[in-house]
Design an enzyme around this catalytic site. Structure first.
Site, PDB file in Angstrom:
ATOM      1  N   ASP A   1       0.837  -1.273  -0.183  1.00 34.74           N
ATOM      2  CA  ASP A   1      -0.020   0.078  -0.040  1.00 34.74           C
ATOM      3  C   ASP A   1       0.943   1.207  -0.045  1.00 34.74           C
ATOM      4  O   ASP A   1       1.652   1.433   0.894  1.00 34.74           O
ATOM      5  CB  ASP A   1      -1.004  -0.177   1.333  1.00 34.74           C
ATOM      6  CG  ASP A   1      -1.738   1.196   1.434  1.00 34.74           C
ATOM      7  OD1 ASP A   1      -1.616   2.139   0.624  1.00 34.74           O
ATOM      8  OD2 ASP A   1      -2.427   1.119   2.510  1.00 34.74           O
ATOM      9  N   ILE A   2       0.765   2.197  -1.081  1.00 32.85           N
ATOM     10  CA  ILE A   2       1.789   3.122  -1.109  1.00 32.85           C
ATOM     11  C   ILE A   2       1.491   4.144   0.047  1.00 32.85           C
ATOM     12  O   ILE A   2       2.572   4.977   0.340  1.00 32.85           O
ATOM     13  CB  ILE A   2       1.485   3.849  -2.756  1.00 32.85           C
ATOM     14  CG1 ILE A   2       2.829   4.477  -3.043  1.00 32.85           C
ATOM     15  CG2 ILE A   2       0.336   4.517  -2.523  1.00 32.85           C
ATOM     16  CD1 ILE A   2       2.668   5.068  -4.394  1.00 32.85           C
TER      17      ILE A   2
ATOM     18  N   GLY B   1      -9.571   4.498  -5.708  1.00 34.22           N
ATOM     19  CA  GLY B   1      -8.149   3.909  -6.230  1.00 34.22           C
ATOM     20  C   GLY B   1      -7.176   4.546  -5.070  1.00 34.22           C
ATOM     21  O   GLY B   1      -7.673   4.799  -3.974  1.00 34.22           O
TER      22      GLY B   1
ATOM     23  N   ASP C   1      -5.978   7.492  -5.144  1.00 40.64           N
ATOM     24  CA  ASP C   1      -6.242   8.664  -4.920  1.00 40.64           C
ATOM     25  C   ASP C   1      -7.178   8.876  -3.343  1.00 40.64           C
ATOM     26  O   ASP C   1      -6.863   9.403  -2.338  1.00 40.64           O
ATOM     27  CB  ASP C   1      -7.082   9.470  -5.842  1.00 40.64           C
ATOM     28  CG  ASP C   1      -7.241  10.811  -5.821  1.00 40.64           C
ATOM     29  OD1 ASP C   1      -6.594  11.488  -5.152  1.00 40.64           O
ATOM     30  OD2 ASP C   1      -8.004  11.573  -6.555  1.00 40.64           O
TER      31      ASP C   1
ATOM     32  N   TYR D   1      -8.491   4.641 -14.870  1.00 40.57           N
ATOM     33  CA  TYR D   1      -8.355   5.058 -16.380  1.00 40.57           C
ATOM     34  C   TYR D   1      -7.986   4.223 -17.363  1.00 40.57           C
ATOM     35  O   TYR D   1      -7.351   4.418 -18.728  1.00 40.57           O
ATOM     36  CB  TYR D   1      -7.038   6.201 -16.028  1.00 40.57           C
ATOM     37  CG  TYR D   1      -7.604   7.475 -15.482  1.00 40.57           C
ATOM     38  CD1 TYR D   1      -8.980   7.733 -15.152  1.00 40.57           C
ATOM     39  CD2 TYR D   1      -6.760   8.708 -15.380  1.00 40.57           C
ATOM     40  CE1 TYR D   1      -9.464   8.855 -14.460  1.00 40.57           C
ATOM     41  CE2 TYR D   1      -7.221   9.881 -14.905  1.00 40.57           C
ATOM     42  CZ  TYR D   1      -8.477   9.735 -14.520  1.00 40.57           C
ATOM     43  OH  TYR D   1      -8.987  11.025 -13.936  1.00 40.57           O
TER      44      TYR D   1
HETATM   45  P1  ADP Z   1      -5.987   5.707 -12.303  1.00 37.07           P
HETATM   46  O1  ADP Z   1      -7.199   6.720 -12.218  1.00 37.07           O
HETATM   47  O2  ADP Z   1      -4.815   6.771 -12.729  1.00 37.07           O
HETATM   48  O3  ADP Z   1      -6.112   4.505 -13.171  1.00 37.07           O
HETATM   49  P2  ADP Z   1      -6.203   4.358 -10.052  1.00 37.07           P
HETATM   50  O4  ADP Z   1      -6.057   4.591  -8.616  1.00 37.07           O
HETATM   51  O5  ADP Z   1      -7.396   3.824 -10.393  1.00 37.07           O
HETATM   52  O6  ADP Z   1      -5.687   5.308 -10.940  1.00 37.07           O
HETATM   53  O7  ADP Z   1      -5.144   2.996 -10.248  1.00 37.07           O
HETATM   54  C1  ADP Z   1      -4.034   3.043 -10.266  1.00 37.07           C
HETATM   55  C2  ADP Z   1      -3.091   1.926  -9.917  1.00 37.07           C
HETATM   56  O8  ADP Z   1      -3.023   2.045  -8.328  1.00 37.07           O
HETATM   57  C3  ADP Z   1      -4.046   0.730  -9.947  1.00 37.07           C
HETATM   58  O9  ADP Z   1      -2.850  -0.276 -10.439  1.00 37.07           O
HETATM   59  C4  ADP Z   1      -4.328   0.207  -8.671  1.00 37.07           C
HETATM   60  O10 ADP Z   1      -4.529  -1.184  -8.400  1.00 37.07           O
HETATM   61  C5  ADP Z   1      -3.332   0.898  -7.495  1.00 37.07           C
HETATM   62  N1  ADP Z   1      -3.666   1.055  -6.279  1.00 37.07           N
HETATM   63  C6  ADP Z   1      -4.789   1.354  -5.968  1.00 37.07           C
HETATM   64  N2  ADP Z   1      -4.723   1.716  -4.582  1.00 37.07           N
HETATM   65  C7  ADP Z   1      -3.438   1.805  -4.050  1.00 37.07           C
HETATM   66  C8  ADP Z   1      -2.383   1.661  -3.087  1.00 37.07           C
HETATM   67  N3  ADP Z   1      -3.299   2.115  -1.795  1.00 37.07           N
HETATM   68  N4  ADP Z   1      -1.318   1.802  -2.977  1.00 37.07           N
HETATM   69  C9  ADP Z   1      -0.849   1.419  -4.138  1.00 37.07           C
HETATM   70  N5  ADP Z   1      -1.172   1.202  -5.561  1.00 37.07           N
HETATM   71  C10 ADP Z   1      -2.697   1.199  -5.365  1.00 37.07           C
END
Ligand code: ADP
Length: 178
Positions: free
Chosen positions: A11-12, A33, A35, A128
């Site tokens: 988890d980032i 997501g 964000d 996206y």
């Molecule tokens: P976008 O709208 O740019 O596509 P998303 O948030 O929907 O952004 O997804 C971008 C990537 O981030 C996806 O591969 C998703 O699995 C990943 N992701 C979602 N939550 C987290 C998190 N907490 N930590 C790391 N990566 C995440």
């Protein structure tokens, strides 16, 4: 010595780095997501700063490919760098260069902030809709190009699960000599 590029699963929002990158939307007002996860973990301070950035610098929203920084609120990181990835299929031939700009502009903002490390999610590969293999090559190439210019910063690619991490690792296999 630390490697310049590290690939991780997790988890980032828990990354203990100077800057974590948010795959934001142009409103900067939060979303789903990664964000949503960043705004939840960081707390209200991030949204307040985003609101100010909108008012002062980007009344029409942050354009795709651009990047801006806020503090990281309650998270361990010092900053969140918000960048807006392209919506796959909405930008024709420009999608690739817009996605590359997200990485390059985020790295430049991190350097301006004096950061020595930065963590990226897989921008645009969730809601996206960017194909993960293509996005992997663009992400890796952009970061490599930046590092090859002599900038000293450790870049973490953080994947939400091992499957996405494996797709990334397999996609960039042919590019590692860059
Ligand atoms: P976008 O709208 O740019 O596509 P998303 O948030 O929907 O952004 O997804 C971008 C990537 O981030 C996806 O591969 C998703 O699995 C990943 N992701 C979602 N939550 C987290 C998190 N907490 N930590 C790391 N990566 C995440």
């Amino acid at each position: 010595m630390k490697k310049a590029i590290e690939i991780k699963t997790g988890d980032i929002t828990g990354e203990k780095v100077c800057a974590i990158v948010n795959a934001a939307n142009s409103s900067l007002m939060g979303g789903g997501g990664v964000d949503g996860a960043i705004h939840r973990a960081g707390g209200h301070a991030i949204l307040e700063e985003c609101r100010e950035i909108r008012e002062r610098r980007y009344p029409d929203g942050l354009p795709t490919g651009e990047a801006v920084a806020t503090t990281a609120g309650a998270m361990d990181a010092s900053y969140v760098i918000h960048t807006v990835g392209p919506v796959y299929g909405s930008c024709g031939n420009a999608c690739e260069s817009l996605l590359a700009s997200c990485y390059r502009n985020s790295l430049n903002v991190a350097l301006e902030l004096g950061c020595k490390d930065i963590a990226f999610p897989a921008i645009s590969t969730g809601i996206y809709g960017y194909p993960k293999e293509e996005a992997a090559c663009i992400a890796y190439r952009s970061v490599k190009q930046f590092l090859n210019q002599g900038h000293e910063i450790t870049v973490y690619f953080v994947f939400h699960n091992d499957q996405d991490r494996t797709v990334f690792e397999e996609s960039i296999r042919g590019l590692q000599g860059l």
